[in-house]
Design an enzyme around this catalytic site. Structure first.
Site: not given
Length: 386
Positions: A273, A277, A286
């Site tokens: 990805r 998100h 992260y």
């Protein structure tokens, strides 16, 4: 050892195999150690040039679609948009392997798969805009509603596929889910029922590395998500999710297997990805930029461009033509999404039940009276606020 095998036990007529005995030899179900690839390998020479060019055009259009939808979110035209940038090969391949009669069961990130299957780009974004229940007729397009709850579309896909098989309909369901969805109970239930019933369904897991901020290693200790298939009694396939030709080939084989009545397949596509998100997520908390840059070198569009250019199937003029078509799509999407929709509050009561209940009729009448009187619904005017 069964009761019949105990020393001194009386002889009995033949019984079914012991409950612990596997029903299937697990060896053929195991995925390969490494993801299957086509682009950049000897297998690429056998790939259909026409298919590769179509995949390329859809990838470029999909990348532009993701960028435009993300921009619309920043402009307040969408409430949220979960981008599939970097995962376009999975999205496009899933749409193109299906026949018109088949069904696609997408997750919330799979708007691009719905568009590649033929759904109008505006209709695909309607749910994320918050205008209507779904934005399109699932039966007309053979695309189930975009599913926001994790993995709940998987049992639905199994149910539809099983029902089609019982009716004798030549239909396959393809259900898409992310790596995070494999940690949900619905995933287990769907795969178990599908395998027991030998339902004509294909499960595509897009393993993009993170369930929002949770890395895969904190979700599972399995060698791969494809290995989970063995426990249910179905084949597991591991494929490079950024290799559009490989994903299409593996999914096409799984769909053909399901259509022949040989049961379900679990396909894990290893991808990444590239964007956060959603627009509400800060991915820098992260993961680092260096990790993202490594995956940019394995971009699905770049991989396919290299293959097509190397085979003399793609030149600068052809690239320009594909990009121009993508820009026209983006401009049309932008214009339509920037127009304020005309909404009818009475639609709240449509399509809830085939026949409205007494309570719904009562509520609809109350809202209609308030609208005709020019009042705020439920007395929400300034007087009531005081």
């Amino acid at each position: 050892m069964t009761v019949q095998e105990l020393p001194g036990a009386p002889a009995h007529r033949p019984t079914p195999p012991p409950a612990w005995k596997p029903l299937t030899d697990p060896a053929p179900l195991l995925p390969d150690p490494e993801p299957y690839r086509v682009l950049g390998t000897d297998a690429a020479a056998d790939a259909d040039p026409e298919l590769l060019l179509r995949l390329y055009a859809e990838l470029v259009r999909g990348r532009r679609y993701n960028a435009q939808a993300t921009a619309l979110t920043k402009q307040g035209r969408l409430a949220v948009y979960p981008s599939s940038t970097g995962q376009e090969a999975c999205e496009v391949a899933a749409a193109l392997v299906l026949e018109e009669r088949d069904w696609l069961f997408p997750s919330y990130r799979d708007t691009l798969a719905a568009v590649a299957r033929g759904l109008d780009p505006v209709e695909a974004l309607t749910l994320l805009r918050g205008d209507r229940h779904t934005g399109y007729d699932p039966r007309e397009h053979r695309i189930a509603p975009l599913c926001t709850p994790l993995a709940t579309q998987l049992p639905h896909a199994v149910g539809l596929a099983h029902a089609a098989r019982l009716k004798g309909d030549d239909v396959v369901a393809l259900a898409m889910v992310g790596d995070g969805g494999t940690s949900e109970g619905d995933f287990h239930e769907a795969l178990n029922f599908a395998a027991v019933w030998r339902a004509p369904v294909v499960f595509l897991v897009q393993n993009n590395g993170f369930a929002i901020s949770v890395p895969l290693a904190k979700q599972t200790a399995a060698p791969s998500l494809a290995h989970k298939a063995v426990g249910y009694g179905m084949p597991g396939r591991l494929v490079d999710g950024n290799d559009a030709a490989a994903v299409h080939e593996v999914l096409a084989e799984a769909v053909a297997r399901a259509r022949r009545g040989e049961g379900p397949t679990l396909v894990e596509a290893v991808t990444y990805r590239m964007d956060a998100h959603t627009n509400a997520d800060d991915a820098t908390r992260y993961r680092g930029d260096a990790e993202v840059e490594v995956w940019r070198e394995h971009d699905p569009i770049l991989l396919l461009e290299r293959e097509l250019s190397g085979r003399g199937l793609l030149d600068e003029e052809a690239v320009g033509t594909v990009r121009e078509a993508a820009e026209r799509m983006a401009a049309c999407l932008r214009d339509q999404m920037n127009a304020d929709p005309v909404l009818d509050p009475m639609d709240l009561f449509s399509h809830v039940f085939e026949e409205q209940t007494g309570q719904l009729r009562e509520q609809a009448a109350m809202l209609r009276d308030e609208l005709e009187a020019g009042q705020e619904p439920h007395g929400g005017g300034a007087e009531d606020a005081r």
